[in-house]
Design an enzyme around this catalytic site. Structure first.
Site, mmCIF file in Angstrom:
data_model
loop_
_atom_site.group_PDB
_atom_site.id
_atom_site.type_symbol
_atom_site.label_atom_id
_atom_site.label_comp_id
_atom_site.label_asym_id
_atom_site.label_seq_id
_atom_site.Cartn_x
_atom_site.Cartn_y
_atom_site.Cartn_z
ATOM 1 N NE ARG A 173 -3.510 -2.369 2.595
ATOM 2 C CZ ARG A 173 -3.759 -3.080 3.692
ATOM 3 N NH1 ARG A 173 -3.250 -2.729 4.856
ATOM 4 N NH2 ARG A 173 -4.531 -4.139 3.628
ATOM 5 N NE ARG A 266 -7.136 -0.918 5.853
ATOM 6 C CZ ARG A 266 -6.886 -2.186 6.140
ATOM 7 N NH1 ARG A 266 -6.413 -2.506 7.338
ATOM 8 N NH2 ARG A 266 -7.116 -3.134 5.261
ATOM 9 N NE ARG A 277 -8.142 -7.206 2.034
ATOM 10 C CZ ARG A 277 -6.967 -7.144 2.654
ATOM 11 N NH1 ARG A 277 -6.912 -6.808 3.919
ATOM 12 N NH2 ARG A 277 -5.844 -7.392 2.004
HETATM 13 N N1 LIG Z 1 -12.128 0.783 17.761
HETATM 14 C C1 LIG Z 1 -12.083 1.412 16.591
HETATM 15 N N2 LIG Z 1 -13.027 2.293 16.268
HETATM 16 C C2 LIG Z 1 -13.010 2.934 15.081
HETATM 17 N N3 LIG Z 1 -12.074 2.765 14.133
HETATM 18 C C3 LIG Z 1 -11.104 1.870 14.406
HETATM 19 C C4 LIG Z 1 -11.066 1.157 15.619
HETATM 20 N N4 LIG Z 1 -9.968 0.355 15.580
HETATM 21 C C5 LIG Z 1 -9.363 0.544 14.398
HETATM 22 N N5 LIG Z 1 -10.043 1.477 13.680
HETATM 23 C C6 LIG Z 1 -9.743 1.931 12.310
HETATM 24 O O1 LIG Z 1 -10.148 0.879 11.438
HETATM 25 C C7 LIG Z 1 -9.279 0.803 10.305
HETATM 26 C C8 LIG Z 1 -8.749 -0.625 10.199
HETATM 27 O O2 LIG Z 1 -7.859 -0.852 11.262
HETATM 28 P P1 LIG Z 1 -6.543 -1.703 11.063
HETATM 29 O O3 LIG Z 1 -5.856 -1.306 9.804
HETATM 30 O O4 LIG Z 1 -5.772 -1.613 12.328
HETATM 31 O O5 LIG Z 1 -7.197 -3.141 10.872
HETATM 32 P P2 LIG Z 1 -6.500 -4.585 10.725
HETATM 33 O O6 LIG Z 1 -7.287 -5.509 11.529
HETATM 34 O O7 LIG Z 1 -5.061 -4.461 10.997
HETATM 35 O O8 LIG Z 1 -6.739 -4.862 9.179
HETATM 36 P P3 LIG Z 1 -5.933 -5.821 8.177
HETATM 37 O O9 LIG Z 1 -6.067 -7.203 8.677
HETATM 38 O O10 LIG Z 1 -6.604 -5.614 6.864
HETATM 39 O O11 LIG Z 1 -4.517 -5.354 8.148
HETATM 40 C C9 LIG Z 1 -8.221 1.840 10.505
HETATM 41 O O12 LIG Z 1 -8.524 2.958 9.722
HETATM 42 C C10 LIG Z 1 -8.293 2.172 12.003
HETATM 43 O O13 LIG Z 1 -7.901 3.501 12.277
HETATM 44 N N1 LIG Z 2 -1.367 -16.615 8.009
HETATM 45 C C1 LIG Z 2 -0.869 -15.380 7.928
HETATM 46 N N2 LIG Z 2 -1.692 -14.318 7.821
HETATM 47 C C2 LIG Z 2 -1.149 -13.094 7.773
HETATM 48 C C3 LIG Z 2 0.248 -12.899 7.826
HETATM 49 N N3 LIG Z 2 0.484 -11.562 7.752
HETATM 50 C C4 LIG Z 2 -0.705 -10.964 7.680
HETATM 51 N N4 LIG Z 2 -1.692 -11.887 7.697
HETATM 52 C C5 LIG Z 2 -3.135 -11.670 7.663
HETATM 53 O O1 LIG Z 2 -3.532 -11.343 6.359
HETATM 54 C C6 LIG Z 2 -4.705 -10.550 6.421
HETATM 55 C C7 LIG Z 2 -4.626 -9.419 5.454
HETATM 56 O O2 LIG Z 2 -3.575 -8.548 5.767
HETATM 57 P P1 LIG Z 2 -3.383 -7.174 4.975
HETATM 58 O O3 LIG Z 2 -2.123 -6.572 5.488
HETATM 59 O O4 LIG Z 2 -3.326 -7.525 3.510
HETATM 60 O O5 LIG Z 2 -4.593 -6.335 5.282
HETATM 61 C C8 LIG Z 2 -4.843 -10.100 7.874
HETATM 62 O O6 LIG Z 2 -5.888 -10.859 8.466
HETATM 63 C C9 LIG Z 2 -3.559 -10.474 8.500
HETATM 64 O O7 LIG Z 2 -3.688 -10.839 9.853
HETATM 65 C C10 LIG Z 2 1.084 -14.036 7.940
HETATM 66 O O8 LIG Z 2 2.318 -13.973 8.010
HETATM 67 N N5 LIG Z 2 0.495 -15.243 7.988
#
Ligand SMILES: Nc1ncnc2c1ncn2[C@@H]1O[C@H](COP(=O)(O)OP(=O)(O)OP(=O)(O)O)[C@@H](O)[C@H]1O
Ligand SMILES: Nc1nc2c(ncn2[C@@H]2O[C@H](COP(=O)(O)O)[C@@H](O)[C@H]2O)c(=O)[nH]1
Length: 399
Positions: A173, A266, A277
């Site tokens: 990204r 996001r 997703r």
């Molecule tokens: N409790 C909350 N309330 C509102 N917005 C939130 C909250 N927690 C996270 N966010 C927002 O939701 C979006 C998604 O969060 P984040 O990128 O941390 O998700 P993730 O679970 O890591 O996703 P991915 O698995 O795709 O990487 C972000 O823009 C973040 O700022």
């Molecule tokens: N099994 C694994 N899942 C992973 C790993 N690193 C990230 N993830 C999961 O992929 C999705 C999507 O991630 P994104 O960065 O494309 O939004 C998310 O649920 C991650 O937890 C890994 O090493 N192994």
């Protein structure tokens, strides 16, 4: 443990090359360990460490496939058999955090790898002294806030936690940096590395390949930090079945509507990817709640509340006495030492070759080993005993 028959040593001395390591012509040291019909020869040169197996039942030499990250070359080593399934290798004159290694020969991980490869396999795992906190696996549907919560933890406790940087075949990204957020990788390269056993777990997620390399987890352990993995449910299942011995936390959204809103806000995915997703999220939440993999299920409704809950489960709110991360301590092992084993204790005599009456003793307690290949072996306890001649004087616990 025992000596290799003379003809084995002859054979080795004739310059038989190890395909998994080096040519023995330049070796500095070799040890032999007998387990049943097999003799494990570990030979080190100033270039590498290699392993070869003599099978007495067939009279054949076997070159095993080697899993895990191999120890760096050293000025010789000692080897002690533990529990018939692994050999403790003590490197001479190595740095204090790099002198204890395990060559696993019949652990569950090695047995599983033997089935995959269809041939002999051994696996290296570095020993870590002391009780390092368990790694933390954080799982939950895309957009639930895993990354946000992990960033908060890393910001508040920068010296305590280290992030396991995964590999992925998806495109970066806009703000993502290679080697920081992910190792962005070609599919063919990643598939080859998976085949070579370099990954602790991997899964196909939302159409791309993601995986945690053994090296990613070891890099965090080597920095003396507690490892955080952000992985999907399939990955969590694989890690649960591995020797990593982690805490598993599943993050749930307050509702599907809120999850969709967060993913859209996001703004990092196309419409098609968002829909994919969201479809996958339903199944992930079902599995997260019902699979029995997870130790804790947290709802991320109000971010601050969820973060406080997360800290509580990690013993970081002062309520549990595990909130101080202790870096693993090392030992300074001189090149000049001898090793023996009594029950679950490995006795290391330092200064043995000098023939001095007064020597230092180190006692390595291996009764509480945890983890192992692929990854570090934790739970080693070390005691030193100062200047003994006839008896034991002062006993100091290092870990
Ligand atoms: N409790 C909350 N309330 C509102 N917005 C939130 C909250 N927690 C996270 N966010 C927002 O939701 C979006 C998604 O969060 P984040 O990128 O941390 O998700 P993730 O679970 O890591 O996703 P991915 O698995 O795709 O990487 C972000 O823009 C973040 O700022
Ligand atoms: N099994 C694994 N899942 C992973 C790993 N690193 C990230 N993830 C999961 O992929 C999705 C999507 O991630 P994104 O960065 O494309 O939004 C998310 O649920 C991650 O937890 C890994 O090493 N192994």
């Amino acid at each position: 443990m025992g000596e290799a028959p003379a003809f084995i040593v002859d054979n080795l001395q004739n310059g038989n090359g190890f395909s998994n390591g080096f040519s023995l012509k330049s070796r500095d040291c070799e040890t032999t360990t007998v387990i049943g019909d097999k003799t494990y020869v570990i030979a080190g040169s100033d270039e590498s460490i290699g392993v070869k197996i003599y099978d007495r039942s067939t009279g054949n030499w076997l070159i095993p496939a080697v899993r895990g990250i191999e120890p760096r070359p050293c000025k010789g080593h000692s080897a002690v058999l533990l529990n018939e399934d692994r050999i403790l290798v003590i490197k001479k004159g190595s740095s204090s955090d790099d002198c204890l290694w395990f060559l696993e020969v019949d652990t569950p991980y090695v047995r599983e790898q033997k089935k995959v490869v269809g041939a002999e396999v051994v696996a290296w795992s570095k020993g870590v002294i002391g009780n390092v906190e368990k790694p933390v696996v954080i799982t939950g549907p895309s957009g639930v806030g895993k990354g946000t919560l992990i960033s908060m933890l890393m910001k508040e406790f920068p010296s305590m936690f280290g992030f396991s940087v995964s590999h992925t075949t998806r495109a970066p990204r806009a703000m993502e940096k290679d080697g920081v957020h992910y190792h962005f990788t070609e599919r063919s390269v990643m598939e080859k590395a998976i085949k070579d056993g370099k990954f602790l777990e991997f899964a196909s997620v939302h159409g791309n390949l993601y995986g945690t390399s053994v090296e990613a987890v070891e890099a965090v352990a080597d920095a003396g930090k507690r490892c955080i993995l952000d992985i999907d449910v399939q990955g969590a299942r694989s890690v649960r079945a591995s020797p990593l011995d982690a805490i598993f936390i599943f993050i749930c959204p307050p509702s599907m509507e809120e999850l969709e809103e967060r993913l859209r806000a996001r703004g990092t995915e196309t419409e098609d990817q968002i829909l994919k997703r969201l479809r996958n999220a339903k199944e992930e939440i079902k599995q997260g709640k019902s699979s029995g993999i997870f130790d804790h299920i947290l709802y991320n409704d109000k971010l601050e509340e969820c973060y406080e809950n997360l800290k509580k489960h990690l013993g970081l709110d002062g309520s549990i006495a595990t909130n101080h991360q202790t870096s693993p301590k090392g030992i300074d092992l001189p090149a000049d030492h001898s090793v023996s084993k009594v029950a679950n204790k490995v006795i290391i005599k330092c200064g043995a070759a000098e023939g001095k009456a007064s020597k230092n003793l180190m006692v390595l307690d291996v009764s509480s080993l945890k983890g192992g290949a692929p990854g570090r072996t934790r739970g080693l306890q070390v005691y030193t005993v100062d200047s003994f001649s006839d008896g034991l004087n002062g006993v100091n616990k290092l870990s």
